[in-house]
Design a protein around this motif. Structure first.
Motif, PDB file in Angstrom:
ATOM      1  N   GLU A  15       8.399   6.685  -8.173  1.00  0.00           N
ATOM      2  CA  GLU A  15       9.089   6.431  -6.886  1.00  0.00           C
ATOM      3  C   GLU A  15       9.290   7.729  -6.115  1.00  0.00           C
ATOM      4  N   LYS A  16       9.431   8.830  -6.831  1.00  0.00           N
ATOM      5  CA  LYS A  16       9.691  10.103  -6.145  1.00  0.00           C
ATOM      6  C   LYS A  16       8.436  10.654  -5.467  1.00  0.00           C
ATOM      7  N   ILE A  17       7.270  10.326  -5.997  1.00  0.00           N
ATOM      8  CA  ILE A  17       6.062  10.928  -5.407  1.00  0.00           C
ATOM      9  C   ILE A  17       5.322   9.964  -4.480  1.00  0.00           C
ATOM     10  N   ARG A  18       5.770   8.700  -4.432  1.00  0.00           N
ATOM     11  CA  ARG A  18       5.067   7.738  -3.567  1.00  0.00           C
ATOM     12  C   ARG A  18       5.586   7.819  -2.131  1.00  0.00           C
ATOM     13  N   GLU A  19       4.639   7.838  -1.194  1.00  0.00           N
ATOM     14  CA  GLU A  19       5.002   7.939   0.222  1.00  0.00           C
ATOM     15  C   GLU A  19       4.333   6.802   0.996  1.00  0.00           C
ATOM     16  N   LEU A  23       3.602  18.238  -9.199  1.00  0.00           N
ATOM     17  CA  LEU A  23       3.747  18.832 -10.529  1.00  0.00           C
ATOM     18  C   LEU A  23       5.170  18.618 -11.068  1.00  0.00           C
ATOM     19  N   ALA A  24       6.150  18.681 -10.165  1.00  0.00           N
ATOM     20  CA  ALA A  24       7.540  18.571 -10.618  1.00  0.00           C
ATOM     21  C   ALA A  24       7.936  17.128 -10.932  1.00  0.00           C
ATOM     22  N   ASP A  25       7.407  16.172 -10.174  1.00  0.00           N
ATOM     23  CA  ASP A  25       7.968  14.812 -10.246  1.00  0.00           C
ATOM     24  C   ASP A  25       6.987  13.716 -10.669  1.00  0.00           C
ATOM     25  N   SER A  26       5.876  14.083 -11.259  1.00  0.00           N
ATOM     26  CA  SER A  26       4.858  13.050 -11.513  1.00  0.00           C
ATOM     27  C   SER A  26       5.290  12.013 -12.546  1.00  0.00           C
ATOM     28  N   THR A  27       6.388  12.289 -13.280  1.00  0.00           N
ATOM     29  CA  THR A  27       6.852  11.263 -14.229  1.00  0.00           C
ATOM     30  C   THR A  27       7.628  10.165 -13.539  1.00  0.00           C
ATOM     31  N   GLU A  28       8.027  10.418 -12.296  1.00  0.00           N
ATOM     32  CA  GLU A  28       8.839   9.411 -11.596  1.00  0.00           C
ATOM     33  C   GLU A  28       8.082   8.912 -10.373  1.00  0.00           C
ATOM     34  N   ARG A  74       0.866  -1.184   0.000  1.00  0.00           N
ATOM     35  CA  ARG A  74       0.000   0.000   0.000  1.00  0.00           C
ATOM     36  C   ARG A  74       0.897   1.226   0.000  1.00  0.00           C
ATOM     37  N   PHE A  75       0.513   2.222  -0.768  1.00  0.00           N
ATOM     38  CA  PHE A  75       1.250   3.492  -0.759  1.00  0.00           C
ATOM     39  C   PHE A  75       0.337   4.602  -1.240  1.00  0.00           C
ATOM     40  N   SER A  76       0.769   5.857  -0.997  1.00  0.00           N
ATOM     41  CA  SER A  76      -0.018   7.012  -1.438  1.00  0.00           C
ATOM     42  C   SER A  76       0.896   7.995  -2.115  1.00  0.00           C
ATOM     43  N   ASN A  77       0.362   8.714  -3.073  1.00  0.00           N
ATOM     44  CA  ASN A  77       1.132   9.790  -3.705  1.00  0.00           C
ATOM     45  C   ASN A  77       1.253  10.975  -2.747  1.00  0.00           C
ATOM     46  N   THR A  78       2.277  11.784  -2.991  1.00  0.00           N
ATOM     47  CA  THR A  78       2.457  13.004  -2.196  1.00  0.00           C
ATOM     48  C   THR A  78       1.183  13.856  -2.199  1.00  0.00           C
TER      49      THR A  78
END
Ligand code: SF4
Length: 379
Positions: free
Chosen positions: A292-296, A285-290, A274-278
């Motif tokens: 792993e960077k936006i998942r928390e 807006l800056a990192d939605s292509t990656e 289970r995980f959630s986006n930022t």
């Protein structure tokens, strides 16, 4: 050839609303045109980056919010196009969009229907102006009626209406009036939730005169009874549908079908995690292509977590949980894990056991939260 793809659900979050309702703690708020445009760009980039075509087939999509209908028809079509390119959709996929009265137009609804959206969920909450004002809703009942008829005209043959009970000042009679008015309109599905006062909302700061516990109990019981008369059956704690129109997306959620969330703050259950986006717009807006960077808050679920979820989520449905399914999923009998808890609540007449199913009794539904807490397992 037999379809061997794994079912997947998609959730797409649109975090914009015209203005905040008094009771709302969802991730949503007012926005300007530029933010909406930038967000749709970022969302489309994210959808591309989480593409899954090899193993999965998307069986349902839920575009929720917020108020997705604050986006233009063109923006909503663009999101649908991205999804179609990034995923394999099953032929009969249920595709829902949440919409608020006062934010839709006939042209926009037509575009959405042509793009494949086949279910609309209207957030109405009440048919009484005084109650709508009290909740801080932006629309009138007449605007809802107009939106509803536009949706029918655009071709939507599967419509949900959200209603809310236990509103400050509401009587059992007012609530019955709300239910009957909407049931007579004959949507395919009605969700009826009681108002919860959430911390940090304007309602939490106010002295509200809420219906008593007995009145709320009565409103809940009246809901099932009135809607039954109009041909709706209750299939979950707060959801009622005509035959064949149970919300597949929500059922999948309660049955723990895997799902991927796209958009700000969107949650996922995917490949045992289970995980959630930022929830931070600038980061998104800056990192939605990656991804792993936006998942928390990425949590790998233990076997015990999965067993607990199977019970918590499954017991929300009126059909309950299947002990055979439990055995298939976890390789042991449900009694081996929960024998004493199930026996205790059966004895108290809060749970019942029919055939292979365990479910809440009518009495049990009213105390479901403390009962469910008893299904927590030690790690
Ligand atoms: S419309 Fe829905 S999401 Fe938006 S503020 Fe009101 S309750 Fe919250």
């Amino acid at each position: 050839m037999r379809n061997t793809k794994i079912p997947l659900e998609l959730y797409v979050h649109i975090p914009f609303c015209v203005r905040k309702c008094q009771y709302c703690d969802f991730l949503s708020g007012p926005s300007d045109q530029k933010t909406r445009d930038d967000y749709v760009d970022a969302l489309c980039r994210e959808i591309r980056s989480i593409s899954q075509k090899e193993v999965y087939e998307v069986v349902s999509i839920f575009i929720g919010g917020g108020t997705p209908s604050v986006l233009s028809g063109e923006q909503l079509c663009r999101i649908m196009d991205e999804i179609k390119q990034a995923f394999i959709l099953s032929e009969d996929a249920e595709i829902t969009m949440e919409a608020n009265p006062g934010t839709v137009s006939p042209e926009q609804l037509k575009l959405c229907h042509e793009a494949g959206i086949n279910r609309i969920s209207f957030g109405l909450q009440s048919t009484v102006q005084q109650e709508l004002d009290m909740l801080g809703r932006i629309h009138t009942y007449e605007e809802f009626l107009q939106s509803y008829h536009w949706a029918r005209k655009a071709g939507f043959s599967n419509i949900n209406v959200d209603l809310m009970f236990a509103i400050p000042g509401q009587t059992c009679e007012n609530w019955k009036h709300n239910l009957e008015t909407i049931a007579e309109l004959s949507p395919e599905h009605i969700s009826a939730y009681s108002l919860i006062i959430e911390e940090g909302t304007p309602f939490a700061q106010k002295k509200l005169i809420l219906p008593t516990e007995d009145e709320e109990y009565q409103m809940y019981e009246d809901t099932a009874e009135i809607l039954r008369k109009y041909g709706f059956h209750q299939y979950e704690i707060s959801n009622y549908a005509r035959d064949g129109f149970e919300c597949r997306h929500n059922k999948g959620y309660w049955q723990r079908t895997e799902y991927l969330g796209a958009g700000l703050g969107a949650a996922s259950l995917f490949q045992g995690k289970r995980f959630s986006n930022t929830r931070d717009m600038q980061t998104y807006l800056a990192d939605s292509t990656e991804p792993e960077k936006i998942r928390e808050d990425v949590t790998a679920l233990s076997r015990n977590n999965e067993i607990e979820e199977f019970m918590f989520l499954g017991l929300r449905m009126t059909e309950g949980i299947s002990e055979r399914q439990f055995e298939r999923n976890f390789g042991c009998r449900i009694e081996d894990i929960y024998g004493s808890v199930l026996a205790k609540y059966k004895e108290m007449d809060l749970l019942e056991h029919t055939g292979e199913f365990w479910r809440f009794t009518r009495k049990g539904i009213h105390v479901s939260n403390p009962v469910l807490a008893d299904f927590l397992l030690d790690e």
